[in-house]
Design a protein around this motif. Structure first.
Motif, PDB file in Angstrom:
ATOM      1  N   ARG A  97     -36.283  -8.161  17.340  1.00 19.83           N
ATOM      2  CA  ARG A  97     -36.699  -7.409  18.618  1.00 19.83           C
ATOM      3  C   ARG A  97     -35.691  -6.672  19.259  1.00 19.83           C
ATOM      4  NH1 ARG A  97     -37.816 -10.431  22.882  1.00 19.83           N
ATOM      5  NH2 ARG A  97     -38.756  -8.492  23.870  1.00 19.83           N
ATOM      6  N   ALA A  98     -34.267  -6.563  18.669  1.00 24.98           N
ATOM      7  CA  ALA A  98     -33.371  -6.204  19.349  1.00 24.98           C
ATOM      8  C   ALA A  98     -33.359  -4.635  19.697  1.00 24.98           C
ATOM      9  CB  ALA A  98     -32.005  -6.067  18.483  1.00 24.98           C
ATOM     10  N   ARG A  99     -33.938  -3.824  18.734  1.00 21.85           N
ATOM     11  CA  ARG A  99     -33.830  -2.335  18.860  1.00 21.85           C
ATOM     12  C   ARG A  99     -35.118  -2.067  20.024  1.00 21.85           C
ATOM     13  NH1 ARG A  99     -33.391  -1.828  13.003  1.00 21.85           N
ATOM     14  NH2 ARG A  99     -31.337  -1.079  12.459  1.00 21.85           N
ATOM     15  N   GLU A 100     -36.410  -2.564  20.008  1.00 23.15           N
ATOM     16  CA  GLU A 100     -37.389  -2.428  21.142  1.00 23.15           C
ATOM     17  C   GLU A 100     -36.732  -2.965  22.617  1.00 23.15           C
ATOM     18  OE1 GLU A 100     -40.655  -5.937  20.905  1.00 23.15           O
ATOM     19  OE2 GLU A 100     -40.508  -4.764  19.122  1.00 23.15           O
ATOM     20  N   ALA A 101     -36.060  -4.002  22.435  1.00 23.59           N
ATOM     21  CA  ALA A 101     -35.484  -4.326  23.848  1.00 23.59           C
ATOM     22  C   ALA A 101     -34.528  -3.850  24.214  1.00 23.59           C
ATOM     23  CB  ALA A 101     -35.194  -6.089  23.436  1.00 23.59           C
ATOM     24  N   GLY A 102     -33.715  -2.762  23.697  1.00 22.01           N
ATOM     25  CA  GLY A 102     -32.460  -2.098  24.014  1.00 22.01           C
ATOM     26  C   GLY A 102     -31.332  -2.930  24.074  1.00 22.01           C
ATOM     27  N   ALA A 103     -31.231  -4.094  23.274  1.00 22.77           N
ATOM     28  CA  ALA A 103     -30.348  -4.860  23.273  1.00 22.77           C
ATOM     29  C   ALA A 103     -29.090  -4.379  22.682  1.00 22.77           C
ATOM     30  CB  ALA A 103     -30.657  -6.203  22.546  1.00 22.77           C
ATOM     31  N   THR A 104     -27.782  -5.175  22.847  1.00 24.72           N
ATOM     32  CA  THR A 104     -26.611  -4.556  22.312  1.00 24.72           C
ATOM     33  C   THR A 104     -26.311  -5.648  20.989  1.00 24.72           C
ATOM     34  OG1 THR A 104     -25.526  -3.654  24.228  1.00 24.72           O
ATOM     35  CG2 THR A 104     -23.981  -4.424  22.633  1.00 24.72           C
ATOM     36  N   LEU A 105     -25.889  -5.351  19.951  1.00 26.13           N
ATOM     37  CA  LEU A 105     -25.393  -6.088  18.682  1.00 26.13           C
ATOM     38  C   LEU A 105     -24.112  -6.075  18.854  1.00 26.13           C
ATOM     39  CD1 LEU A 105     -26.435  -7.313  16.022  1.00 26.13           C
ATOM     40  CD2 LEU A 105     -25.942  -5.271  15.097  1.00 26.13           C
ATOM     41  N   VAL A 106     -23.610  -7.631  18.842  1.00 27.31           N
ATOM     42  CA  VAL A 106     -22.346  -7.697  18.934  1.00 27.31           C
ATOM     43  C   VAL A 106     -21.824  -8.803  17.658  1.00 27.31           C
ATOM     44  CG1 VAL A 106     -20.502  -9.351  19.923  1.00 27.31           C
ATOM     45  CG2 VAL A 106     -22.019  -7.744  21.441  1.00 27.31           C
ATOM     46  N   GLU A 107     -20.861  -8.086  17.004  1.00 23.44           N
ATOM     47  CA  GLU A 107     -20.405  -8.747  15.685  1.00 23.44           C
ATOM     48  C   GLU A 107     -19.387  -9.190  15.647  1.00 23.44           C
ATOM     49  OE1 GLU A 107     -23.258  -7.685  12.183  1.00 23.44           O
ATOM     50  OE2 GLU A 107     -21.852  -5.865  12.356  1.00 23.44           O
ATOM     51  N   LEU A 108     -19.128 -10.469  15.252  1.00 19.81           N
ATOM     52  CA  LEU A 108     -17.791 -11.226  15.227  1.00 19.81           C
ATOM     53  C   LEU A 108     -17.300 -11.137  13.584  1.00 19.81           C
ATOM     54  CD1 LEU A 108     -18.334 -14.330  17.320  1.00 19.81           C
ATOM     55  CD2 LEU A 108     -17.481 -12.014  18.004  1.00 19.81           C
ATOM     56  N   CYS A 109     -16.336 -10.313  13.424  1.00 17.40           N
ATOM     57  CA  CYS A 109     -15.914 -10.209  11.824  1.00 17.40           C
ATOM     58  C   CYS A 109     -14.375 -11.136  11.742  1.00 17.40           C
ATOM     59  CB  CYS A 109     -15.339  -8.560  11.535  1.00 17.40           C
ATOM     60  SG  CYS A 109     -14.703  -8.385   9.808  1.00 17.40           S
ATOM     61  N   VAL A 110     -14.883 -12.202  11.000  1.00 23.40           N
ATOM     62  CA  VAL A 110     -13.631 -13.072  10.952  1.00 23.40           C
ATOM     63  C   VAL A 110     -13.091 -12.700   9.276  1.00 23.40           C
ATOM     64  CG1 VAL A 110     -12.992 -15.556  10.701  1.00 23.40           C
ATOM     65  CG2 VAL A 110     -14.883 -14.974  12.115  1.00 23.40           C
ATOM     66  N   ALA A 111     -11.930 -12.214   9.375  1.00 25.30           N
ATOM     67  CA  ALA A 111     -11.115 -11.529   8.254  1.00 25.30           C
ATOM     68  C   ALA A 111      -9.819 -12.436   8.181  1.00 25.30           C
ATOM     69  CB  ALA A 111     -10.896 -10.037   8.585  1.00 25.30           C
ATOM     70  N   PRO A 112      -9.329 -12.373   6.831  1.00 23.39           N
ATOM     71  CA  PRO A 112      -8.041 -13.136   6.871  1.00 23.39           C
ATOM     72  C   PRO A 112      -6.979 -12.676   7.660  1.00 23.39           C
ATOM     73  CG  PRO A 112      -9.099 -12.221   4.769  1.00 23.39           C
ATOM     74  CD  PRO A 112      -9.669 -11.652   5.647  1.00 23.39           C
ATOM     75  N   GLY A 113      -6.880 -11.401   8.207  1.00 23.99           N
ATOM     76  CA  GLY A 113      -6.070 -11.209   9.288  1.00 23.99           C
ATOM     77  C   GLY A 113      -6.012 -11.358  10.622  1.00 23.99           C
ATOM     78  N   GLY A 114      -7.417 -11.857  11.051  1.00 24.68           N
ATOM     79  CA  GLY A 114      -7.689 -11.970  12.328  1.00 24.68           C
ATOM     80  C   GLY A 114      -9.201 -11.926  12.784  1.00 24.68           C
ATOM     81  N   VAL A 115      -9.523 -11.903  13.963  1.00 30.14           N
ATOM     82  CA  VAL A 115     -10.970 -11.783  14.444  1.00 30.14           C
ATOM     83  C   VAL A 115     -11.200 -10.464  14.955  1.00 30.14           C
ATOM     84  CG1 VAL A 115     -12.873 -12.568  15.513  1.00 30.14           C
ATOM     85  CG2 VAL A 115     -11.368 -14.103  14.506  1.00 30.14           C
ATOM     86  N   ILE A 116     -12.180  -9.582  14.479  1.00 29.23           N
ATOM     87  CA  ILE A 116     -12.465  -8.406  15.123  1.00 29.23           C
ATOM     88  C   ILE A 116     -13.756  -8.422  15.879  1.00 29.23           C
ATOM     89  CG2 ILE A 116     -12.949  -6.082  14.743  1.00 29.23           C
ATOM     90  CD1 ILE A 116     -11.455  -6.482  12.007  1.00 29.23           C
ATOM     91  N   VAL A 117     -13.984  -8.273  17.233  1.00 30.10           N
ATOM     92  CA  VAL A 117     -15.054  -8.292  18.010  1.00 30.10           C
ATOM     93  C   VAL A 117     -15.613  -6.836  18.246  1.00 30.10           C
ATOM     94  CG1 VAL A 117     -15.953  -9.093  20.190  1.00 30.10           C
ATOM     95  CG2 VAL A 117     -14.044 -10.341  19.043  1.00 30.10           C
TER      96      VAL A 117
END
Length: 303
Positions: A97-117
């Motif tokens: 429902r994220a698109r129709e609700a106008g929500a924001t997609l937040v992704e946490l990328c856990v990589a060998p060198g750190g965490v990208i938000v």
């Protein structure tokens, strides 16, 4: 470069990169808990301070590399730590429902060198799956893995073949795409000189036309043109352009096979053929998770 299989750009590309699975605006880049000798909960607190004040779909993923895949458990732990610290009314549980609700997609990328938000409006997201890995289940009765490619392509469209709609499946044999279209309630004209799987030949909503896809002409315009032929890419593009130019179909979903070298120049030519010569609009071109040496294109025509 942010790390293996991760690419950073100062500006947003005009067109979504064909070979990207996901794309996010980086909000913060943090060391991992192991680097700072912190708990996942401590890193989670730092992440929360960087999040936007909006309804969120929160996901975590690791880079699709051997080193990244080994961090899957860390990503799950960090996601849970962040989720438990956010008010329930800020999280949208139904990702679809994220698109129709106008929500924001937040992704946490856990990589060998750190965490990208990072964040992206759900309506602009390349995929609603973590890291763009849209894993589809292969139906037990499917004659090939091709069905998963179609399922993944359709799940990212705002519409899909429905009950009563007519689809032409060019190069249909043995019938993986035809099978999935019929399962959605559509009527399918399967075009291929080769035989279809026996259960499809007995299906009343399947018409098998045993001739070349390049020779076939529909009796009347159809709703969907589908194509997954293992054929020379520019010839396939010219065929799809002919369907668009002559108004034979409203929607397009097709796979274009890629050469070993010079992939990007070829894709530019395919895009030109489909849009400038074929008149297809709203063209998307992406290598999906279940694609191999190919890309999936979708488009439509104005009625």
């Amino acid at each position: 470069m942010l790390g293996e299989v991760l690419v950073e750009s100062a500006e947003r590309p005009m067109e979504p990169p064909v070979f990207a699975r996901t794309g996010i605006r980086v909000l913060a880049s943090l060391p991992t808990a192991q680097t700072l000798d912190l708990t996942a909960e401590a890193v989670a607190s730092r992440i929360i301070s960087a999040l936007p004040e909006a309804a969120l779909v929160l996901q975590a993923f690791t880079p699709d590399s051997p080193a990244g895949n080994r961090l899957a458990d860390d990503a799950d732990a960090l996601l849970e730590a962040v989720r438990t610290r956010l008010p329930a009314d800020r999280l949208l549980e139904e990702t679809w429902r994220a698109r129709e609700a106008g929500a924001t997609l937040v992704e946490l990328c856990v990589a060998p060198g750190g965490v990208i938000v990072g964040e992206v409006p759900a309506r602009e997201a390349l995929s609603l799956s973590p890291g763009g890995r849209q894993r589809m289940r292969r139906p037990t009765d499917s004659p090939s893995r091709a069905a998963m490619k179609l399922e993944e392509a359709l799940v990212n469209l705002p519409y899909e073949p429905g009950r009563g709609e007519v689809c032409v499946d060019l190069g249909a044999a043995p019938g993986g795409w035809t099978q999935r279209l019929v399962a959605r309630g559509a009527r399918v004209i399967a075009v291929d000189p080769a035989k279809l799987m026996p259960e499809l030949t007995q299906q009343p909503r399947v018409e098998h036309v045993q001739e070349s896809a390049f020779a076939y002409t529909p009796e009347e315009p159809v709703d969907w043109l589908c194509c997954d032929m293992a054929w020379r890419p520019l010839e396939v593009a010219q065929l799809l352009a002919k369907w668009g130019r002559r108004g034979w179909a409203t929607h397009l979903v097709a796979n274009i096979k890629l050469p070993m070298k010079d992939k990007n120049p070829l894709l530019l030519r395919v895009r030109h053929i489909l849009t400038e010569e074929g008149g297809w609009q709203g063209l998307t071109m992406r290598q999906l998770y279940h694609d191999r040496d190919e890309v999936t294109v979708t488009a439509h025509r104005s009625l």
